[in-house]
Enzyme design. Structure first.
Site, PDB file in Angstrom:
ATOM      1  N   HIS A 311      46.756 -20.708  36.893  1.00  0.00           N
ATOM      2  CA  HIS A 311      47.541 -19.836  37.769  1.00  0.00           C
ATOM      3  C   HIS A 311      48.587 -19.119  36.929  1.00  0.00           C
ATOM      4  O   HIS A 311      49.139 -19.713  36.001  1.00  0.00           O
ATOM      5  CB  HIS A 311      48.234 -20.649  38.881  1.00  0.00           C
ATOM      6  CG  HIS A 311      48.716 -19.809  40.002  1.00  0.00           C
ATOM      7  ND1 HIS A 311      49.935 -19.168  39.972  1.00  0.00           N
ATOM      8  CD2 HIS A 311      48.128 -19.480  41.172  1.00  0.00           C
ATOM      9  CE1 HIS A 311      50.075 -18.486  41.097  1.00  0.00           C
ATOM     10  NE2 HIS A 311      49.002 -18.648  41.838  1.00  0.00           N
ATOM     11  N   ASP A 369      42.379 -22.438  45.437  1.00  0.00           N
ATOM     12  CA  ASP A 369      40.979 -22.126  45.722  1.00  0.00           C
ATOM     13  C   ASP A 369      40.010 -23.239  45.336  1.00  0.00           C
ATOM     14  O   ASP A 369      38.824 -23.150  45.646  1.00  0.00           O
ATOM     15  CB  ASP A 369      40.571 -20.843  44.968  1.00  0.00           C
ATOM     16  CG  ASP A 369      41.265 -19.626  45.521  1.00  0.00           C
ATOM     17  OD1 ASP A 369      41.342 -19.519  46.752  1.00  0.00           O
ATOM     18  OD2 ASP A 369      41.737 -18.791  44.734  1.00  0.00           O
TER      19      ASP A 369
HETATM   20  N1  CMC Z   1      39.362 -21.843  32.559  1.00  0.00           N
HETATM   21  C1  CMC Z   1      39.463 -21.867  31.210  1.00  0.00           C
HETATM   22  N2  CMC Z   1      40.493 -21.352  30.523  1.00  0.00           N
HETATM   23  C2  CMC Z   1      41.483 -20.762  31.234  1.00  0.00           C
HETATM   24  C3  CMC Z   1      41.453 -20.698  32.633  1.00  0.00           C
HETATM   25  C4  CMC Z   1      40.347 -21.273  33.303  1.00  0.00           C
HETATM   26  N3  CMC Z   1      40.269 -21.228  34.638  1.00  0.00           N
HETATM   27  N4  CMC Z   1      42.555 -20.053  33.069  1.00  0.00           N
HETATM   28  C5  CMC Z   1      43.268 -19.726  31.973  1.00  0.00           C
HETATM   29  N5  CMC Z   1      42.614 -20.158  30.868  1.00  0.00           N
HETATM   30  C6  CMC Z   1      43.104 -20.055  29.478  1.00  0.00           C
HETATM   31  C7  CMC Z   1      42.919 -18.655  28.936  1.00  0.00           C
HETATM   32  O1  CMC Z   1      41.658 -18.495  28.305  1.00  0.00           O
HETATM   33  C8  CMC Z   1      44.082 -18.570  27.957  1.00  0.00           C
HETATM   34  O2  CMC Z   1      43.727 -19.283  26.797  1.00  0.00           O
HETATM   35  P1  CMC Z   1      44.279 -18.775  25.335  1.00  0.00           P
HETATM   36  O3  CMC Z   1      45.772 -18.901  25.428  1.00  0.00           O
HETATM   37  O4  CMC Z   1      43.630 -19.678  24.367  1.00  0.00           O
HETATM   38  O5  CMC Z   1      43.816 -17.345  25.219  1.00  0.00           O
HETATM   39  C9  CMC Z   1      45.185 -19.357  28.649  1.00  0.00           C
HETATM   40  O6  CMC Z   1      44.494 -20.292  29.496  1.00  0.00           O
HETATM   41  C10 CMC Z   1      46.116 -18.497  29.514  1.00  0.00           C
HETATM   42  O7  CMC Z   1      45.304 -17.763  30.414  1.00  0.00           O
HETATM   43  P2  CMC Z   1      45.659 -16.304  30.911  1.00  0.00           P
HETATM   44  O8  CMC Z   1      44.394 -15.593  31.258  1.00  0.00           O
HETATM   45  O9  CMC Z   1      46.586 -15.643  29.934  1.00  0.00           O
HETATM   46  O10 CMC Z   1      46.478 -16.642  32.214  1.00  0.00           O
HETATM   47  P3  CMC Z   1      46.818 -15.654  33.395  1.00  0.00           P
HETATM   48  O11 CMC Z   1      48.083 -16.083  33.975  1.00  0.00           O
HETATM   49  O12 CMC Z   1      46.729 -14.243  32.929  1.00  0.00           O
HETATM   50  O13 CMC Z   1      45.596 -15.892  34.427  1.00  0.00           O
HETATM   51  C11 CMC Z   1      44.288 -16.712  36.204  1.00  0.00           C
HETATM   52  C12 CMC Z   1      45.701 -16.604  35.590  1.00  0.00           C
HETATM   53  C13 CMC Z   1      44.408 -17.354  37.584  1.00  0.00           C
HETATM   54  C14 CMC Z   1      43.695 -15.311  36.380  1.00  0.00           C
HETATM   55  C15 CMC Z   1      43.397 -17.593  35.273  1.00  0.00           C
HETATM   56  O14 CMC Z   1      43.935 -18.879  35.150  1.00  0.00           O
HETATM   57  C16 CMC Z   1      41.951 -17.657  35.759  1.00  0.00           C
HETATM   58  O15 CMC Z   1      41.147 -16.766  35.434  1.00  0.00           O
HETATM   59  N6  CMC Z   1      41.580 -18.701  36.585  1.00  0.00           N
HETATM   60  C17 CMC Z   1      40.250 -18.770  37.159  1.00  0.00           C
HETATM   61  C18 CMC Z   1      40.173 -17.893  38.404  1.00  0.00           C
HETATM   62  C19 CMC Z   1      40.935 -18.477  39.563  1.00  0.00           C
HETATM   63  O16 CMC Z   1      40.819 -19.646  39.883  1.00  0.00           O
HETATM   64  N7  CMC Z   1      41.715 -17.624  40.269  1.00  0.00           N
HETATM   65  C20 CMC Z   1      42.487 -18.026  41.451  1.00  0.00           C
HETATM   66  C21 CMC Z   1      43.957 -17.974  41.190  1.00  0.00           C
HETATM   67  S1  CMC Z   1      44.953 -18.817  42.424  1.00  0.00           S
HETATM   68  C22 CMC Z   1      44.727 -18.006  43.929  1.00  0.00           C
HETATM   69  C23 CMC Z   1      44.958 -16.540  43.879  1.00  0.00           C
HETATM   70  O17 CMC Z   1      45.930 -16.044  43.316  1.00  0.00           O
HETATM   71  O18 CMC Z   1      44.163 -15.835  44.463  1.00  0.00           O
END
Ligand code: CMC
Length: 435
Positions: A311, A369
């Site tokens: 998140h 989710d």
């Molecule tokens: N699985 C594997 N690695 C992950 C995941 C995941 N679900 N989420 C983040 N990471 C890693 C990412 O690869 C990065 O690694 P590194 O620092 O080595 O590059 C690190 O964690 C930080 O990730 P980020 O993409 O910079 O984080 P963000 O805040 O931009 O993204 C997110 C947040 C929710 C989009 C992401 O965690 C994600 O894609 N999660 C899976 C999709 C999901 O479940 N979404 C629902 C979110 S909650 C409800 C809503 O808001 O709708």
């Protein structure tokens, strides 16, 4: 920043000059540096892809502390609201800033009933969609179409009858959602009934048919109410920011919410609940090898992520996920589905991930989710409707933010800047002379 308290200044040392920037503090101690005058004073802008560090507004609606795992609406903890409130009470709270008393609740519910039908001409729209149309596409198109059928909403939302505006949208979105499902399976539409509560009505419109005298299951009703409450608002998330952004151009409430529905559809946002179930199903079909999936999510060679994990704001367990997990397990147990294979896989995924340094070091926990889809599935709700339910739950939050923005003192069109990195000026070449 008219409402937050001014609390000193920050000094920004630039190569050419030093700039003093005001600091503001919110009611929960959140600190912000006001860069509103930065470009005018220095010629610099800030850059922050994904708005990771940028506040777009002040808001009185929802407070999230991502480090401590706190979520509050108008000052009330989500745990208390989830335990004690009907979804409509929380909707009222978000929009009005106070919990309704009994008579306010009764009149809100009455309006909800009165506004539940759709204009009959809108039925033609549903009939013209192809059978496999995704309900989120239908939902968004129908919401924007409402502006043609109920144009008075723009005048009402200027302040005359707020409850009318809110109940009209909340009630009709529920009907649209159920109709889009009925259309997708080729069954006749079931109209809303004044005999049912908000959640019962939705389930009845989904599952009742001329050959099925459906009675909403109280367990399913309670669970649906809880999940809608958990989704009701989450401050400046992607879709809510879209509501504010589109609304900032002067677009009406329906148009702003139709755009938000499209944003929510994405798998990184609300679409994650659908993606989680697809992921769990795939793991099951491939023999339930959870360790392999964890390794795939960690690998840099693939874009695969563990859906329902991570998140932007929460760096600890998402408080909504905690409640959803408990409710999901209780629901499945009570329905005699305690050994559901997808629930088993989800729990094993969580257990392994929370012991794995990759997830621990990045503070990646289950989000809201992760478990909701398993519960929806147990309730007989098809996967393609999961994100529609998220939209139904998030609607009061979207409305509250749109109203807050329109009623607020700061009225500025959303218009970020950029750092241009394309070609510098070059000579124009006439068509016949180009290589
Ligand atoms: N699985 C594997 N690695 C992950 C995941 C995941 N679900 N989420 C983040 N990471 C890693 C990412 O690869 C990065 O690694 P590194 O620092 O080595 O590059 C690190 O964690 C930080 O990730 P980020 O993409 O910079 O984080 P963000 O805040 O931009 O993204 C997110 C947040 C929710 C989009 C992401 O965690 C994600 O894609 N999660 C899976 C999709 C999901 O479940 N979404 C629902 C979110 S909650 C409800 C809503 O808001 O709708």
């Amino acid at each position: 920043m008219p409402k937050a308290q001014k609390s000193g200044t920050a000094t920004l040392q630039l190569p050419e000059k030093t700039v003093e920037l005001p600091i503001y503090v919110g009611t929960e101690g959140e600190r912000a540096i006001d860069i509103g005058a930065l470009r005018k004073e220095s010629g610099y802008i800030t850059i922050d892809p994904g708005f990771v560090n940028s506040g777009a507004c002040e808001s009185d609606i929802t407070f999230v502390d991502g480090e401590k795992g706190i979520l509050r609406h108008r000052g009330y903890d989500i745990e208390e609201l989830a335990e004690n409130c009907l979804f409509l009470e929380v909707a009222y709270l978000l929009v009005h800033g106070k919990l309704p008393n009994r008579s306010e609740m009764q009149s809100f519910s009455r309006l909800m009933n009165r506004n539940s039908m759709l204009h009959e001409d809108m039925i033609n729209f549903f009939n013209n969609y192809p059978e496999g149309a995704h309900p989120m596409a239908v939902l968004s198109a129908m919401v924007v179409s409402l502006s043609s059928f109920y144009p008075e909403i723009e005048r009402e939302s200027e302040g005359a009858d707020l409850d009318m505006t809110v109940t009209r949208l909340l009630s009709k979105l529920r009907t649209i959602a159920a109709f889009s499902y009925k259309k997708s399976i080729g069954e006749p539409f079931v109209y809303p009934s004044h005999k049912f509560t908000y959640c019962e009505n939705f389930l009845n419109m989904m599952f009742s048919s001329p050959v099925n005298d459906y009675r909403p299951d109280p367990l399913a009703v309670r669970a649906l109410n809880l999940f809608l409450v958990l989704h009701a608002d989450h401050e400046q998330n992607c879709s809510t920011s879209v509501v504010r952004f589109v609304g900032s151009a002067g677009s009406n409430l329906y148009a702003s919410i139709a755009a938000a529905i499209c944003a929510l559809w994405g798998p990184l946002h609300g679409g994650a609940n659908e993606a989680v179930i697809k992921m769990l199903e795939q793991i099951r079909q491939e023999g339930g090898n959870v360790a392999r999936v964890i390794e795939r999510a960690k690998s840099r060679d693939t874009s695969f992520r563990l859906m329902g994990f991570g998140h932007r704001v929460y760096k600890t367990y998402d408080p909504r996920a905690k409640i959803a997990k408990r409710a999901c397990r209780q629901l499945l147990d009570k329905m005699g589905m305690g050994g559901d294979p997808l629930l088993e896989i989800a729990m094993e995924l969580e257990e392994r991930a929370l012991k794995d340094d990759y997830f621990v070091s990045r503070h990646l926990y289950p989000n809201v989710d992760f478990y909701t889809g398993i519960a929806y599935r147990a309730m007989g709700i098809p996967t393609s409707m999961f994100t529609v339910l998220f939209a139904l739950g998030r609607l009061p939050g979207w409305i509250a933010h749109w109203l807050e923005q329109h009623g607020g003192e700061v009225k500025k069109i959303g218009r970020p800047r950029q750092v241009y990195t394309g070609p510098v000026r070059r000579a124009f070449v006439p068509l016949d002379e180009r290589e």
